[in-house]
Design a protein around this motif. Structure first.
Motif, short mmCIF file in Angstrom:
data_model
loop_
_atom_site.label_atom_id
_atom_site.label_comp_id
_atom_site.label_asym_id
_atom_site.label_seq_id
_atom_site.Cartn_x
_atom_site.Cartn_y
_atom_site.Cartn_z
N PRO A 65 5.31 42.27 29.65
CA PRO A 65 6.75 42.10 29.73
C PRO A 65 7.47 43.07 30.64
N ASP A 66 6.85 44.19 31.02
CA ASP A 66 7.54 45.15 31.88
C ASP A 66 6.54 46.19 32.37
N LEU A 67 6.81 46.73 33.55
CA LEU A 67 5.95 47.79 34.09
C LEU A 67 6.00 49.07 33.28
N ALA A 68 6.96 49.16 32.36
CA ALA A 68 7.03 50.36 31.50
C ALA A 68 6.01 50.32 30.38
N PHE A 69 5.34 49.20 30.18
CA PHE A 69 4.36 49.13 29.09
C PHE A 69 3.17 50.03 29.38
N PRO A 70 2.63 50.69 28.35
CA PRO A 70 1.48 51.58 28.55
C PRO A 70 0.34 50.86 29.24
N GLY A 71 -0.19 51.49 30.28
CA GLY A 71 -1.32 50.95 31.02
C GLY A 71 -0.95 50.01 32.14
N ALA A 72 0.32 49.62 32.24
CA ALA A 72 0.71 48.63 33.25
C ALA A 72 0.46 49.13 34.67
N LEU A 94 7.76 42.36 41.91
CA LEU A 94 9.03 42.41 41.19
C LEU A 94 9.07 43.70 40.38
N SER A 95 10.07 44.52 40.66
CA SER A 95 10.22 45.82 40.01
C SER A 95 11.56 45.87 39.30
N GLY A 96 11.76 46.92 38.50
CA GLY A 96 12.98 47.07 37.73
C GLY A 96 13.82 48.22 38.24
N ARG A 97 15.10 48.01 38.26
CA ARG A 97 16.04 48.99 38.80
C ARG A 97 16.27 50.13 37.81
N GLY A 98 16.13 51.35 38.29
CA GLY A 98 16.42 52.52 37.47
C GLY A 98 15.34 52.90 36.49
N GLU A 99 14.15 52.30 36.61
CA GLU A 99 13.07 52.55 35.66
C GLU A 99 12.00 53.45 36.28
N LEU A 104 6.80 54.11 39.70
CA LEU A 104 5.38 54.43 39.83
C LEU A 104 4.60 53.20 40.30
N GLY A 105 4.95 52.04 39.76
CA GLY A 105 4.31 50.81 40.21
C GLY A 105 4.59 50.52 41.67
N GLU A 106 5.80 50.75 42.09
CA GLU A 106 6.14 50.55 43.50
C GLU A 106 5.28 51.45 44.39
N VAL A 108 2.32 52.54 43.81
CA VAL A 108 0.96 52.00 43.84
C VAL A 108 0.86 50.90 44.90
N VAL A 109 1.84 50.02 44.95
CA VAL A 109 1.81 48.93 45.92
C VAL A 109 1.95 49.49 47.34
N ARG A 110 2.82 50.45 47.52
CA ARG A 110 2.99 51.04 48.86
C ARG A 110 1.70 51.67 49.36
N ALA A 111 0.94 52.27 48.46
CA ALA A 111 -0.28 52.99 48.85
C ALA A 111 -1.51 52.09 48.86
N SER A 112 -1.35 50.80 48.64
CA SER A 112 -2.49 49.91 48.42
C SER A 112 -3.27 49.57 49.68
N GLY A 113 -2.64 49.71 50.83
CA GLY A 113 -3.29 49.26 52.05
C GLY A 113 -3.07 47.79 52.34
N VAL A 114 -2.31 47.10 51.47
CA VAL A 114 -1.96 45.69 51.67
C VAL A 114 -0.49 45.63 52.07
N ASP A 115 -0.17 44.74 53.01
CA ASP A 115 1.21 44.53 53.38
C ASP A 115 2.02 44.17 52.14
N PHE A 116 3.29 44.58 52.06
CA PHE A 116 4.03 44.41 50.81
C PHE A 116 5.52 44.23 51.07
N THR A 117 6.18 43.67 50.07
CA THR A 117 7.63 43.68 49.92
C THR A 117 7.91 43.98 48.46
N ILE A 118 8.91 44.82 48.20
CA ILE A 118 9.29 45.15 46.83
C ILE A 118 10.67 44.59 46.56
N VAL A 119 10.79 43.87 45.46
CA VAL A 119 12.07 43.33 45.00
C VAL A 119 12.44 44.08 43.72
#
Length: 275
Positions: A65-72, A94-99, A104-106, A108-119
């Motif tokens: 339900p959210d990137l704030a969940f343990p282990g997400a 899809l990320s959450g504003r102010g969280e 931290l999830g963002e 991870v995506v930035r450092a992945s080596g895969v092209d990305f867009t963050i919403v």
């Protein structure tokens, strides 16, 4: 290579089903990522990641339900590693504003080596019509903590439009789109807009975070309530009380207003007891 499908993770969820439907309306092949799909995807089953990602061109990534969940965040890192290894070209997160955990999830995506867009999205308007606040709205109340904090609530139709643009068009690589509605609104002002749209009184009921926890626990259990209450405490402190230009930058148009959302959803019957 454009005939390779796009994986939509959470294809039965609020944003995922809208993204999948928009892509399919454009005759773009979609692999719907869910536990019950032909090629299943399950965050809790790591062995599903490889088959679900293999052969796809891009992926729309949501964590329920959210990137704030343990282990997400760790699971998101595993997904990114798998996506890179099997040749996925683009990730839209899809990320959450102010969280904090969403940031931290963002990373991870930035450092992945895969092209990305963050919403990075503001609070969803559809929480009133499809989420845990629908039943209270039917009862004539909008129970929320946070006092007079104002939020630039967003219609998730806009989120879906931004995600589809990022998945299908050039020019979105490496972009962070922080998406909000066009104006700040308190929960009392949202209740007034809902009253006007539905033709009946809906009253904002200020509640404590403890009461908010109890309400969420009734629907989703204590564990879910713990996480959502933590997010509410974190984000309903004024940090998000400003609008951004993410929708305009991504789509070249302003975001939809909450009043327009409310009238459209009311006409569609979302707030009738049989909906």
């Amino acid at each position: 290579m454009q005939n390779r499908p796009i994986l939509v993770i959470g294809a039965t969820g609020k944003t995922g089903r809208r993204v999948a439907s928009r892509l399919e309306a454009r005759d773009i092949a979609v692999r719907r990522g869910s536990r019950n799909s032909d090629i299943p995807f399950d965050w809790e089953a790591p062995d599903t990641l490889g088959p679900a990602l293999t052969g796809v061109r891009a992926a729309y990534v949501t964590y329920f339900p959210d990137l704030a969940f343990p282990g997400a965040v760790n699971k998101l890192e595993s997904l990114c590693e798998t996506a890179r290894d099997v040749g996925v070209e683009h990730l839209v997160l899809l990320s959450g504003r102010g969280e904090h955990h969403a940031r931290l999830g963002e990373d991870v995506v930035r450092a992945s080596g895969v092209d990305f867009t963050i919403v990075r999205a503001a609070w969803f308007a559809q929480n009133f019509s499809e989420g845990y606040l629908r039943d209270p709205i039917l009862a004539g109340v909008l129970p929320m903590p946070g006092g007079d904090i104002a939020e630039p609530i967003i219609d998730i139709e806009d989120i879906a439009d931004v995600a589809v643009a990022a998945l299908t068009e050039d020019g979105h690589s490496g972009e962070l789109y922080e998406v909000t509605g066009p104006r700040l609104m308190t929960f009392a002002e949202m209740a007034a807009a809902l009253s006007q749209a539905t033709g009946r009184e809906i009253r904002h009921l200020p509640i404590s975070f403890e009461d908010f926890h109890a309400n969420v626990a009734q629907a989703g259990g204590d564990f879910v309530a713990d996480v959502f209450t933590s997010i509410a405490r974190e984000t309903l402190d004024g940090r998000n009380a400003h609008i951004t230009d993410g929708v305009m930058r991504a789509l070249g148009r302003p975001p939809r207003d909450f009043a327009d959302f409310a009238h459209a959803v009311a006409r569609a019957g979302a707030w009738t007891s049989a909906a």
